[in-house]
Design a protein around this motif. Structure first.
Motif, PDB file in Angstrom:
ATOM      1  N   ASP A 124      51.718 -18.737  13.381  1.00  0.00           N
ATOM      2  CA  ASP A 124      51.959 -17.997  12.142  1.00  0.00           C
ATOM      3  C   ASP A 124      53.041 -16.940  12.368  1.00  0.00           C
ATOM      4  O   ASP A 124      54.223 -17.267  12.426  1.00  0.00           O
ATOM      5  N   LEU A 125      52.676 -15.662  12.536  1.00  0.00           N
ATOM      6  CA  LEU A 125      53.689 -14.611  12.709  1.00  0.00           C
ATOM      7  C   LEU A 125      53.098 -13.458  13.499  1.00  0.00           C
ATOM      8  O   LEU A 125      52.059 -12.903  13.127  1.00  0.00           O
ATOM      9  N   VAL A 178      68.168 -12.499   8.563  1.00  0.00           N
ATOM     10  CA  VAL A 178      66.935 -12.941   7.920  1.00  0.00           C
ATOM     11  C   VAL A 178      66.588 -14.306   8.493  1.00  0.00           C
ATOM     12  O   VAL A 178      67.401 -15.230   8.455  1.00  0.00           O
ATOM     13  N   VAL A 179      65.382 -14.408   9.057  1.00  0.00           N
ATOM     14  CA  VAL A 179      64.876 -15.667   9.594  1.00  0.00           C
ATOM     15  C   VAL A 179      63.811 -16.178   8.631  1.00  0.00           C
ATOM     16  O   VAL A 179      62.845 -15.471   8.325  1.00  0.00           O
ATOM     17  N   SER A 180      63.979 -17.403   8.156  1.00  0.00           N
ATOM     18  CA  SER A 180      63.073 -17.980   7.163  1.00  0.00           C
ATOM     19  C   SER A 180      62.416 -19.225   7.731  1.00  0.00           C
ATOM     20  O   SER A 180      63.084 -20.079   8.320  1.00  0.00           O
ATOM     21  N   GLY A 181      61.092 -19.301   7.546  1.00  0.00           N
ATOM     22  CA  GLY A 181      60.357 -20.467   8.011  1.00  0.00           C
ATOM     23  C   GLY A 181      59.064 -20.630   7.253  1.00  0.00           C
ATOM     24  O   GLY A 181      58.829 -19.987   6.218  1.00  0.00           O
ATOM     25  N   THR A 182      58.199 -21.464   7.774  1.00  0.00           N
ATOM     26  CA  THR A 182      56.947 -21.760   7.088  1.00  0.00           C
ATOM     27  C   THR A 182      56.038 -20.542   6.973  1.00  0.00           C
ATOM     28  O   THR A 182      55.201 -20.475   6.080  1.00  0.00           O
ATOM     29  N   ALA A 183      56.199 -19.568   7.879  1.00  0.00           N
ATOM     30  CA  ALA A 183      55.364 -18.368   7.853  1.00  0.00           C
ATOM     31  C   ALA A 183      55.985 -17.240   7.026  1.00  0.00           C
ATOM     32  O   ALA A 183      55.453 -16.131   7.006  1.00  0.00           O
ATOM     33  N   GLY A 184      57.077 -17.494   6.365  1.00  0.00           N
ATOM     34  CA  GLY A 184      57.710 -16.461   5.555  1.00  0.00           C
ATOM     35  C   GLY A 184      59.020 -15.999   6.154  1.00  0.00           C
ATOM     36  O   GLY A 184      59.565 -16.625   7.075  1.00  0.00           O
ATOM     37  N   LYS A 185      59.513 -14.858   5.655  1.00  0.00           N
ATOM     38  CA  LYS A 185      60.838 -14.360   6.028  1.00  0.00           C
ATOM     39  C   LYS A 185      60.717 -13.066   6.828  1.00  0.00           C
ATOM     40  O   LYS A 185      59.927 -12.180   6.503  1.00  0.00           O
ATOM     41  N   VAL A 186      61.550 -12.986   7.867  1.00  0.00           N
ATOM     42  CA  VAL A 186      61.625 -11.806   8.729  1.00  0.00           C
ATOM     43  C   VAL A 186      63.033 -11.236   8.640  1.00  0.00           C
ATOM     44  O   VAL A 186      64.020 -11.976   8.794  1.00  0.00           O
TER      45      VAL A 186
END
Length: 286
Positions: A27-28, A170-178
């Motif tokens: 997840d994150l 900005v890093v975007s993936g299945t767990a959302g954006k960072v």
């Protein structure tokens, strides 16, 4: 320089390192290591921001800003690093000895602003991706990495000021954006990032190196402005970074987190989720 009134710092906080992070996280999870160095683990990918394990951040090893606390995680306790986000080429963010160690051990993909790759490739770093503002690429396991504008500057010597690009990511993936801000002053870019990317699940925001504000304000947000940036981004969780390790400006070592804590105590209504993690502390992000 003639009118500086720097607050005192402790000579060295020899605190023990944090526990070794997990090898992978689905997840994150976020772990603060020191200064702007943060381990973000998401979608089974391990990401390091602006990694610095050197004792000094300087062109030479015997002078320049020195470390006032050890890295929160020992280098040998790091999991395999897949991606590195390099915000700009200042010595306290682009540390070649650390990058060379990571290259030999893990051969990560490094994302940086335009022009920064030349230096990295000369030093033998092979997997380098340069990005312009608002440009994005797909990295490992389907993560998208986008470069976004921030308000700062670049340079490593007397003759290269602003010859390379500084950036946030900005890093975007299945767990959302960072969102990783790197170094930045306060401006409309935070709102622009939210408008382009939507909900930010985790924001890494600098809170130090802002005194005196009349001089540092264009390039470094204050703790108060970091809370405003959290709101502009509509971030679900933010983590304060870039304080307490290297004495770069005039605030005291503990002043940035104390100002954040004071503001949160006085906050009207629902308080923002703005974390101040201990050196080496890791948390799962809700």
């Amino acid at each position: 320089m003639l009118t500086r009134r720097p607050e005192p710092w402790r000579d060295f906080d020899d605190s023990p390192p944090g526990a070794p992070p997990p090898r992978r996280v689905a997840d994150l999870r976020v772990t603060v290591i020191n200064h702007a160095t943060v381990l973000v683990q998401t979608a089974d990918v391990n990401i390091l921001t602006d990694p610095v394990w050197s004792d000094r951040v300087s062109p030479v090893s015997w002078a320049g800003p020195r470390r006032h606390r050890p890295p929160g995680i020992r280098f040998e306790d790091l999991p395999q690093i897949d991606l590195i986000l390099l915000s700009h080429n200042h010595y306290d963010h682009l540390d070649l000895p650390t990058l060379e160690l990571l290259e030999r051990r893990d051969r990560p993909t490094i994302f940086c602003g335009l022009g920064v790759g030349d230096l990295l490739r000369r030093k033998g770093l092979r997997e380098v991706v340069e990005l312009d503002w608002w440009e994005s690429v797909t990295a490992r396991r389907g993560l998208d990495v986008a470069s976004v504008p921030v308000q700062h500057f670049s340079g490593r010597g007397f003759f290269d000021r602003n010859r390379t690009l500084w950036a946030g990511f900005v890093v975007s993936g299945t767990a959302g954006k960072v969102f990783f801000a790197g170094d930045t002053g306060y401006g409309p870019h935070f709102t622009q990032i939210r408008q382009r990317f939507g909900t930010i699940r985790l924001a890494l925001l600098p809170i130090g190196a802002s005194r005196p504000e009349w001089f540092m304000g264009p390039v470094h947000i204050s703790p108060r402005e970091a809370l405003a940036a959290h709101g502009d981004l509509e971030a679900q969780t933010s983590v304060g970074i870039h304080y307490g390790t290297f004495q770069l400006t005039d605030e005291g070592q503990d002043e940035p987190p104390e100002e954040i804590e004071r503001s949160l105590r006085e906050w009207p209504g629902t308080k923002p989720r703005f974390w101040l993690l201990a050196n080496g502390e890791g948390r799962d992000v809700p």
